[in-house]
Design an enzyme around this catalytic site. Structure first.
Site, PDB file in Angstrom:
ATOM      1  CG  ASP A 186      -1.909   1.133   1.198  1.00  0.00           C
ATOM      2  OD1 ASP A 186      -3.009   0.922   0.669  1.00  0.00           O
ATOM      3  OD2 ASP A 186      -1.578   2.230   1.703  1.00  0.00           O
TER       4      ASP A 186
ATOM      5  CG  ASN B 186      -4.588  11.428  -5.216  1.00  0.00           C
ATOM      6  OD1 ASN B 186      -3.978  11.755  -6.222  1.00  0.00           O
ATOM      7  ND2 ASN B 186      -5.295  10.315  -5.145  1.00  0.00           N
TER       8      ASN B 186
ATOM      9  CG  HIS C  22      -7.253  13.226  -8.284  1.00  0.00           C
ATOM     10  ND1 HIS C  22      -7.338  12.132  -7.451  1.00  0.00           N
ATOM     11  CD2 HIS C  22      -8.140  14.135  -7.801  1.00  0.00           C
ATOM     12  CE1 HIS C  22      -8.235  12.351  -6.516  1.00  0.00           C
ATOM     13  NE2 HIS C  22      -8.732  13.576  -6.691  1.00  0.00           N
TER      14      HIS C  22
ATOM     15  CD  GLU D  29      -4.502   4.072  -1.437  1.00  0.00           C
ATOM     16  OE1 GLU D  29      -4.730   4.395  -0.254  1.00  0.00           O
ATOM     17  OE2 GLU D  29      -5.355   4.186  -2.356  1.00  0.00           O
TER      18      GLU D  29
END
Length: 308
Positions: free
Chosen positions: A178, A186, A191, A221
């Site tokens: 992760d 973000n 983005h 993610e």
């Protein structure tokens, strides 16, 4: 374009070869049906063929049937049968054996050229259909952003790896990764920067695994790596290599360099139950949660999963 000419009679073969070369074809010759079958079955064999009905070893209809039996092994071969037979029964027999077209000898060059052009159009259409099918299949199994296996594909690979491992008494390692602080990244950089980070992380993960391993985008993610046959003693080293592959160099995005790290949770299964995927994923997820709780940018390996 290459074309096979299968004709046992030397003079007819020479005259037809010259005609085909005048049309611009690269002519491959065969003097009997068995040789023709071998050429058409080769990896780079012609996809267009002119075959005589009467030949040694294999006649035209037998050659067509053999080529069609191997059809799934390679691309389609368009076959035109050449013969002096003209009755309808022979035409039907030739076409039912697998020929695509039928020409009575001696054939006019203009008609031959027109029939060959028809064959080429069909082969071009088949090529477009194959390409479209491959593109659809790729889209169905790959993540559009990263190009990695999508969730369904990586889980299918994991399930099959467990099946093979159960039958071969070999372990399967699942590594769940992760990207750390991805939401903050973000929110801060936008983005597009987040997408660039995911693409680069995917590329680095791909370089960190070996030929028999698989990497997939598990969701958001998160990435899932499946490592079949991983020795238990090598688990921590393989996981650390994966973590380092992402953290080693900053990612260029949003007009600058971003420090990107991953938390890694892993679980290995050495049992004989090929349906153990769900509990194994739960163990890897729990290990990932502990890695995040321990400060992120680290690995946690779950205890060996008991054989079910």
């Amino acid at each position: 374009m290459k074309i096979l000419l299968a004709e046992d009679e030397p003079i007819s073969r020479m005259l037809m070869q010259r005609t085909l070369q005048q049309f611009g074809y690269d002519v491959v010759l065969a003097e009997d049906g068995r040789k023709a079958a071998e050429i058409l079955s080769s990896e780079d064999g012609p996809r267009l063929a002119l075959v005589d009905w009467m030949m040694p070893e294999l006649d035209g209809p037998e050659l067509c049937r053999e080529v069609r039996q191997r059809q799934n092994e390679r691309s389609y071969v368009y076959i035109i049968m050449l013969t002096s037979r003209q009755n309808s029964e022979d035409v039907v027999a030739g076409l039912e054996s697998g020929a695509d077209d039928y020409l009575v000898k001696p054939c006019a060059p203009a008609e031959l050229q027109a029939r060959l052009r028809t064959g080429m159009r069909i082969l071009e259409l088949e090529g477009k259909l194959v390409k479209a099918h491959e593109e659809m299949e790729y889209k169905a199994t790959h993540d559009s952003l990263t190009g990695l296996n999508n969730r369904a594909a990586i889980l299918d690979f994991a399930h099959k790896s467990l099946q093979r491992g159960a039958h071969q008494a070999k372990p399967t390692l699942l590594v769940l990764c992760d990207v750390d602080h991805f939401k903050h990244l973000n929110d801060t950089y936008g983005h597009p920067a987040g997408d660039a980070v995911l693409e680069e992380v995917a590329r680095r993960l791909g370089t960190a695994v070996r030929g028999g391993d698989a990497v997939g985008r598990y969701g958001g993610e998160e990435f899932l790596i499946v490592i079949p046959g991983c020795d238990r003693a090598a688990v921590e080293r393989r996981c650390e290599d994966i973590r380092k592959a992402v953290a080693c160099v900053p990612v260029v995005a949003a007009g600058g360099e971003l420090s990107v790290t991953m938390s890694v949770g892993a679980a290995i299964y050495e049992g004989k139950d090929d349906s153990a995927l769900e509990p194994l994923l739960m163990q890897a997820d729990a290990a990932l949660y502990r890695a995040k709780a321990q400060g992120r940018n680290c690995i946690v390996v779950a205890d060996l999963m008991a054989a079910l």
